[in-house]
Design an enzyme around this catalytic site. Structure first.
Site, PDB file in Angstrom:
ATOM      1  N   LYS A  81       0.657  -1.168  -0.111  1.00 32.69           N
ATOM      2  CA  LYS A  81       0.107   0.204  -0.372  1.00 32.69           C
ATOM      3  C   LYS A  81       1.199   1.058   0.006  1.00 32.69           C
ATOM      4  O   LYS A  81       1.990   0.873   0.431  1.00 32.69           O
ATOM      5  CB  LYS A  81      -0.614   0.204   0.883  1.00 32.69           C
ATOM      6  CG  LYS A  81      -1.786   1.365   1.130  1.00 32.69           C
ATOM      7  CD  LYS A  81      -2.899   0.717   1.745  1.00 32.69           C
ATOM      8  CE  LYS A  81      -3.782   2.031   0.927  1.00 32.69           C
ATOM      9  NZ  LYS A  81      -3.991   2.311  -0.297  1.00 32.69           N
ATOM     10  N   LYS A 105       5.686   2.329   8.632  1.00 33.46           N
ATOM     11  CA  LYS A 105       4.616   3.332   8.894  1.00 33.46           C
ATOM     12  C   LYS A 105       3.512   2.728   9.641  1.00 33.46           C
ATOM     13  O   LYS A 105       2.846   2.394  10.167  1.00 33.46           O
ATOM     14  CB  LYS A 105       4.261   4.636   8.257  1.00 33.46           C
ATOM     15  CG  LYS A 105       3.313   5.093   8.370  1.00 33.46           C
ATOM     16  CD  LYS A 105       2.359   6.170   7.202  1.00 33.46           C
ATOM     17  CE  LYS A 105       3.276   7.050   6.733  1.00 33.46           C
ATOM     18  NZ  LYS A 105       3.024   7.654   5.283  1.00 33.46           N
ATOM     19  N   LYS A 117       4.813   2.355  -2.867  1.00 33.32           N
ATOM     20  CA  LYS A 117       5.085   3.793  -3.135  1.00 33.32           C
ATOM     21  C   LYS A 117       5.724   3.735  -4.528  1.00 33.32           C
ATOM     22  O   LYS A 117       5.567   3.158  -5.606  1.00 33.32           O
ATOM     23  CB  LYS A 117       5.876   5.015  -2.847  1.00 33.32           C
ATOM     24  CG  LYS A 117       5.723   6.034  -2.895  1.00 33.32           C
ATOM     25  CD  LYS A 117       5.412   6.129  -1.741  1.00 33.32           C
ATOM     26  CE  LYS A 117       4.929   7.834  -1.212  1.00 33.32           C
ATOM     27  NZ  LYS A 117       3.927   8.167  -0.471  1.00 33.32           N
ATOM     28  N   THR A 202      -4.540  13.471   6.671  1.00 32.73           N
ATOM     29  CA  THR A 202      -3.343  13.577   6.864  1.00 32.73           C
ATOM     30  C   THR A 202      -3.103  14.623   7.828  1.00 32.73           C
ATOM     31  O   THR A 202      -2.090  14.648   8.446  1.00 32.73           O
ATOM     32  CB  THR A 202      -3.120  13.368   5.817  1.00 32.73           C
ATOM     33  OG1 THR A 202      -3.350  12.107   5.405  1.00 32.73           O
ATOM     34  CG2 THR A 202      -1.295  12.503   6.071  1.00 32.73           C
ATOM     35  N   ASN A 262      -2.773  19.145   0.541  1.00 33.00           N
ATOM     36  CA  ASN A 262      -3.731  18.496   1.372  1.00 33.00           C
ATOM     37  C   ASN A 262      -3.370  18.577   2.481  1.00 33.00           C
ATOM     38  O   ASN A 262      -4.228  19.040   3.641  1.00 33.00           O
ATOM     39  CB  ASN A 262      -3.604  17.036   0.205  1.00 33.00           C
ATOM     40  CG  ASN A 262      -4.446  16.454   1.001  1.00 33.00           C
ATOM     41  OD1 ASN A 262      -5.020  16.452   2.372  1.00 33.00           O
ATOM     42  ND2 ASN A 262      -4.708  15.212   0.384  1.00 33.00           N
ATOM     43  N   SER A 401      -7.295   5.328   4.878  1.00 33.38           N
ATOM     44  CA  SER A 401      -7.853   4.647   3.293  1.00 33.38           C
ATOM     45  C   SER A 401      -7.451   3.105   4.194  1.00 33.38           C
ATOM     46  O   SER A 401      -9.029   2.696   2.970  1.00 33.38           O
ATOM     47  CB  SER A 401      -6.802   4.208   2.851  1.00 33.38           C
ATOM     48  OG  SER A 401      -5.713   5.399   1.731  1.00 33.38           O
TER      49      SER A 401
HETATM   50  N1  LIG Z   1      -1.844  13.433   0.869  1.00 32.02           N
HETATM   51  C1  LIG Z   1      -1.216  12.398   2.172  1.00 32.02           C
HETATM   52  O1  LIG Z   1      -2.768  12.261   2.153  1.00 32.02           O
HETATM   53  C2  LIG Z   1      -0.317  12.192   2.112  1.00 32.02           C
HETATM   54  C3  LIG Z   1      -0.404  11.328   3.107  1.00 32.02           C
HETATM   55  C4  LIG Z   1       0.928  10.670   4.682  1.00 32.02           C
HETATM   56  C5  LIG Z   1       1.851  12.393   3.430  1.00 32.02           C
HETATM   57  N2  LIG Z   1       2.123  12.943   2.727  1.00 32.02           N
HETATM   58  C6  LIG Z   1       2.860  14.040   2.421  1.00 32.02           C
HETATM   59  O2  LIG Z   1       2.929  15.070   3.467  1.00 32.02           O
HETATM   60  C7  LIG Z   1       3.431  15.966   2.365  1.00 32.02           C
HETATM   61  C8  LIG Z   1       2.869  17.067   1.257  1.00 32.02           C
HETATM   62  O3  LIG Z   1       2.087  16.195   0.247  1.00 32.02           O
HETATM   63  P1  LIG Z   1       0.859  16.902   0.082  1.00 32.02           P
HETATM   64  O4  LIG Z   1      -0.432  15.735  -0.193  1.00 32.02           O
HETATM   65  O5  LIG Z   1      -0.346  17.810   1.570  1.00 32.02           O
HETATM   66  O6  LIG Z   1       1.060  17.728  -1.073  1.00 32.02           O
HETATM   67  P2  LIG Z   1       0.510  18.900  -2.174  1.00 32.02           P
HETATM   68  O7  LIG Z   1       0.714  18.351  -3.510  1.00 32.02           O
HETATM   69  O8  LIG Z   1      -1.189  18.599  -1.694  1.00 32.02           O
HETATM   70  O9  LIG Z   1       0.246  20.059  -1.258  1.00 32.02           O
HETATM   71  C9  LIG Z   1       1.649  20.179  -1.373  1.00 32.02           C
HETATM   72  C10 LIG Z   1       2.347  21.631  -0.934  1.00 32.02           C
HETATM   73  O10 LIG Z   1       3.996  21.922  -1.163  1.00 32.02           O
HETATM   74  C11 LIG Z   1       4.578  22.477  -1.370  1.00 32.02           C
HETATM   75  N3  LIG Z   1       6.438  22.692  -2.000  1.00 32.02           N
HETATM   76  C12 LIG Z   1       6.583  21.723  -2.553  1.00 32.02           C
HETATM   77  N4  LIG Z   1       7.814  21.976  -3.298  1.00 32.02           N
HETATM   78  C13 LIG Z   1       8.247  23.269  -1.729  1.00 32.02           C
HETATM   79  C14 LIG Z   1       9.717  23.616  -1.561  1.00 32.02           C
HETATM   80  N5  LIG Z   1      10.265  23.001  -2.143  1.00 32.02           N
HETATM   81  N6  LIG Z   1       8.478  23.967  -0.500  1.00 32.02           N
HETATM   82  C15 LIG Z   1       8.054  24.691   0.362  1.00 32.02           C
HETATM   83  N7  LIG Z   1       6.582  24.048  -0.095  1.00 32.02           N
HETATM   84  C16 LIG Z   1       6.637  23.106  -0.748  1.00 32.02           C
HETATM   85  C17 LIG Z   1       3.420  22.536  -2.418  1.00 32.02           C
HETATM   86  O11 LIG Z   1       3.293  24.128  -3.313  1.00 32.02           O
HETATM   87  C18 LIG Z   1       2.015  22.686  -1.857  1.00 32.02           C
HETATM   88  O12 LIG Z   1       2.189  23.867  -1.367  1.00 32.02           O
HETATM   89  C19 LIG Z   1       4.705  14.570   1.104  1.00 32.02           C
HETATM   90  O13 LIG Z   1       5.464  14.488   1.728  1.00 32.02           O
HETATM   91  C20 LIG Z   1       3.670  13.142   0.975  1.00 32.02           C
HETATM   92  O14 LIG Z   1       4.146  12.120   0.620  1.00 32.02           O
HETATM   93  C21 LIG Z   1       0.794  12.902   2.261  1.00 32.02           C
END
Ligand SMILES: NC(=O)c1ccc[n+]([C@@H]2O[C@H](COP(=O)([O-])OP(=O)(O)OC[C@H]3O[C@@H](n4cnc5c(N)ncnc54)[C@H](O)[C@@H]3O)[C@@H](O)[C@H]2O)c1
Length: 469
Positions: A81, A105, A117, A202, A262, A401
């Protein structure tokens, strides 16, 4: 954390686990050594790496060839997953590291999944909706033989969302008619079988990891003098004490958040609306900008603005349109801003040996995967900061999920409250275990505690499944 950091910590943790006589039942010292050596070999390598190329015809007529990956790390604790990421930074090593972290995790939170992944090496903003649709469909065509509701179940990640998951489900259904296609992907739209509250999960879980530590765990220990006596030995206790003193004096806690997608925007909203402990969200950032206001930013207005314009406002006219009063700085400035709590919710390797000494926050929350490298983690912990690690913090999404996967099986839609309550209950169970083990034990970092609990489960399952030799 790089892949090497993750592997190194797995190796180190297994050395400590070798001393745990309860781990492998009644076996001789020699057998124990052999089993742990084979566990190390299994868990520091991946089960399968699939690389493919997706060819898409751009709106201009040019055909581009895009690298795409699915890495399956380990499935001893359940079906593979993990999310699929669309980002220009995607490469095999990054996807591999993220797959490792998914296995850990899911094991830490005792979810019935293993770790995987996926990734596609594109900046999605550079592609039209039609091109993204085509890329999503072709991803499924390439990887379908290795996916499936009882094999490997993807979800959204950076650069992907419920729309992409719905497209992928559509393609999966076309390729596998009759299969339980709804269970093949999570993070779908609610109309397409997604769980209510999955998008927020999250970010909510991320905020909860820190909030529960301060508001619940810390108070619980204050009422248990024996445990408190041990916990105060850890310098991190002083950091919590200082924040607690602030709230008792009715001063709000300052929080800064890197990433306003997100995870970050929802964590910001949770802090903004938190009534039990008042917070001021003094800074937020995205890939282009940091916005700062020492009196606190209006998060609902910023969310409304980003819903229309995608990015945070980055100049005066945009700030006026958003109704926001803020100073504008470069994106990396958020990391070193004067704040009590820093939530990292963007990308990997943001706090490293190059900027660790400039971090002001005394609590760092890893909403993103792998945003603090190993050297910075040790430095911050040694200095007395609380670093709450990714595999503990950001499991809200995968926990929900699991409910989404389950609700398709039992054909009953969980209410939004049921989803939140179940996610919070499941996560708090793990928070309690980790915070107790860290503050009352002798581990150097909270990450070491998380790895230890996760690896204990994985090694035990490998042993019981007869996979250690
Ligand atoms: N969405 C989920 O359910 C989920 C679950 C577990 C972990 N994560 C982790 O959380 C993190 C964010 O995921 P998300 O879903 O919010 O992604 P997303 O694409 O919705 O948002 C990412 C954000 O980070 C910003 N960003 C990108 N590059 C950047 C940089 N160099 N400096 C500063 N800001 C930057 C983008 O502009 C955006 O605001 C990732 O590491 C992801 O793996 C997400």
């Amino acid at each position: 954390m790089t892949t090497n950091d993750t592997k190194h910590l797995i190796e180190q943790t297994l050395v400590h686990l070798a001393e745990d006589q309860s781990l492998l039942g009644n076996c001789s010292e020699e057998e124990r050594k052999k089993y742990l050596a084979s566990a190390e070999e299994i868990l520091t390598t991946t089960d399968k790496v699939i690389k493919s190329y997706i060819r898409v015809t751009r709106a201009t007529g040019n055909v581009v060839r895009i690298p795409a990956y699915r890495v399956q790390h380990n499935n001893v604790s359940g079906f593979y997953k993990g999310g699929i990421r669309f980002s220009e930074h995607v490469n095999e090593e990054e996807v591999e590291n993220l797959a490792f972290l998914m296995t850990l995790k899911n094991a830490l939170h005792e979810l019935p999944f293993g770790g995987a992944k996926g990734g596609v090496s594109i900046q999605p903003r550079d592609f039209t909706d039609r091109e993204l649709y085509s890329i999503s469909k072709k991803y499924v065509q390439r990887f379908a033989p290795d996916l499936g509701p009882t094999h490997d179940i993807p979800a959204p990640d950076v650069g992907t969302d419920e729309r992409v998951m719905d497209w992928m489900v559509g393609e999966y259904k076309a390729i596998n008619p009759g299969d339980q296609y709804l269970n093949a992907f999570t993070g779908k739209s609610v109309e397409n079988g997604g769980a209510l509250g999955r998008r927020e999960a999250t970010g909510q879980g991320t905020f909860l990891s820190y909030f529960w530590l301060l508001n619940d765990w810390f108070k619980q220990k204050k009422e248990r003098p024996d445990e408190q006596k041990r916990a105060v030995q850890k310098p991190q206790w002083q950091a919590l004490e200082a924040l607690n003193n602030k709230t008792e004096a009715s001063d709000p806690i300052d929080i800064a958040i890197q990433g306003f997608g997100n995870v970050g925007s929802v964590a910001a909203k949770e802090a903004f609306h938190c009534t039990d402990i008042p917070h001021r969200v003094v800074a937020v950032s995205d890939r282009y900008t940091t916005l700062y206001n020492e009196q606190g930013l209006n998060i609902p207005k910023l969310i409304a603005y980003t819903e229309m314009h995608r990015d945070l406002p980055k100049h005066e006219a945009a700030l006026q349109e958003a109704g926001i009063d803020a100073e504008v700085y470069p994106p990396e400035r958020v990391l070193t801003i004067n704040t009590d709590v820093l939530v990292l919710a963007a990308i990997e390797n943001q706090i490293t040996e190059h900027n660790m000494e400039d971090i002001k926050a005394t609590v760092v929350v890893e909403g993103a995967n792998a945003p603090v490298n190993a050297q910075a983690d040790h430095y911050l912990q040694k200095r007395g900061s609380v670093v709450i690690p990714d595999i503990l913090v950001n499991a809200g999404g995968v926990t929900v999920s699991y409910l989404e996967w389950k609700q398709a099986k039992i054909t009953r839609i969980y209410t939004e409250k049921e989803v939140y309550d179940e996610m919070a209950k499941q996560m708090i169970k793990t928070f309690q275990k980790v915070y107790d083990a860290f503050f009352l034990g002798d581990s150097d970092t909270m990450r070491a505690v998380c790895f230890s609990l996760a690896l204990k489960r994985l090694v035990s399952l490998l042993y019981r499944h007869g996979k250690l030799y």
